[in-house]
Design a protein around this motif. Structure first.
Motif, PDB file in Angstrom:
ATOM      1  N   UNK A  65     150.294 -22.817   3.303  1.00 43.49           N
ATOM      2  CA  UNK A  65     149.468 -22.565   4.480  1.00 43.49           C
ATOM      3  C   UNK A  65     148.875 -21.173   4.458  1.00 43.49           C
ATOM      4  N   UNK A  66     149.677 -20.195   4.015  1.00 41.58           N
ATOM      5  CA  UNK A  66     149.186 -18.818   3.926  1.00 41.58           C
ATOM      6  C   UNK A  66     148.052 -18.723   2.912  1.00 41.58           C
ATOM      7  N   UNK A 115     154.006 -24.218   7.326  1.00 45.85           N
ATOM      8  CA  UNK A 115     152.755 -23.957   6.627  1.00 45.85           C
ATOM      9  C   UNK A 115     151.570 -23.948   7.589  1.00 45.85           C
ATOM     10  N   UNK A 116     151.592 -24.790   8.587  1.00 51.13           N
ATOM     11  CA  UNK A 116     150.526 -24.796   9.594  1.00 51.13           C
ATOM     12  C   UNK A 116     150.555 -23.499  10.401  1.00 51.13           C
ATOM     13  N   UNK A 145     158.861 -32.327   7.632  1.00 53.18           N
ATOM     14  CA  UNK A 145     158.113 -32.031   8.863  1.00 53.18           C
ATOM     15  C   UNK A 145     158.230 -30.552   9.223  1.00 53.18           C
ATOM     16  N   UNK A 146     159.424 -29.996   9.105  1.00 52.94           N
ATOM     17  CA  UNK A 146     159.622 -28.568   9.377  1.00 52.94           C
ATOM     18  C   UNK A 146     158.789 -27.728   8.406  1.00 52.94           C
ATOM     19  N   UNK A 147     158.810 -28.107   7.148  1.00 47.03           N
ATOM     20  CA  UNK A 147     158.055 -27.379   6.126  1.00 47.03           C
ATOM     21  C   UNK A 147     156.554 -27.439   6.415  1.00 47.03           C
ATOM     22  N   UNK A 176     148.170 -18.275  11.621  1.00 45.33           N
ATOM     23  CA  UNK A 176     148.369 -16.829  11.769  1.00 45.33           C
ATOM     24  C   UNK A 176     147.305 -16.053  10.996  1.00 45.33           C
ATOM     25  N   UNK A 177     146.964 -16.526   9.812  1.00 43.32           N
ATOM     26  CA  UNK A 177     145.930 -15.853   9.024  1.00 43.32           C
ATOM     27  C   UNK A 177     144.571 -15.986   9.711  1.00 43.32           C
ATOM     28  N   UNK A 178     144.297 -17.133  10.279  1.00 41.87           N
ATOM     29  CA  UNK A 178     143.049 -17.315  11.020  1.00 41.87           C
ATOM     30  C   UNK A 178     143.005 -16.469  12.282  1.00 41.87           C
ATOM     31  N   UNK A 179     144.129 -16.397  12.990  1.00 36.00           N
ATOM     32  CA  UNK A 179     144.235 -15.594  14.200  1.00 36.00           C
ATOM     33  C   UNK A 179     144.014 -14.121  13.876  1.00 36.00           C
ATOM     34  N   UNK A 180     144.657 -13.655  12.809  1.00 39.48           N
ATOM     35  CA  UNK A 180     144.519 -12.255  12.428  1.00 39.48           C
ATOM     36  C   UNK A 180     143.082 -11.933  12.013  1.00 39.48           C
TER      37      UNK A 180
END
Length: 95
Positions: free
Chosen positions: A55-56, A19-20, A13-15, A25-29
């Motif tokens: 996720x990245x 990734x989410x 779940x942490x992993x 973050x890439x979408x936000x940037x």
């Protein structure tokens, strides 16, 4: 006593969350770049990619963001490979 499967579910779940976060973050940037506004630093994006490489990578492909930048074109796939190797080792040696 807590079963080992509880730890595995917790770590998975942490992993997934890491990734989410990287994906978002890439979408936000990318959104900020389109508006010529304050951006997430490349260092931060690479750190997020180290902890959440899938996720990245998904964010890079989905948002077509940082796909031409040298550090991202080699680092993110390398981080993915490292995570795959560690995952296989974890399954093979621990489970």
């Amino acid at each position: 006593m807590v079963e080992i499967s509880s730890y595995i579910i917790f770590l998975a779940a942490i992993y997934l969350i890491l990734n989410i976060i990287a994906f978002c973050a890439y979408g936000f940037d990318k959104a900020k770049a389109s508006m010529n506004r304050w951006r997430v630093t490349e260092k931060t994006l690479l750190i997020l990619a180290f902890f959440g490489p899938f996720g990245a990578y998904a964010g890079m492909m989905a948002f077509r963001h940082k796909t031409q930048k040298k550090p991202f074109t080699w680092a993110v796939p390398l981080f993915m490979l490292i995570h795959i190797i560690l995952g296989v080792a974890l399954v093979y040696f621990v489970l």
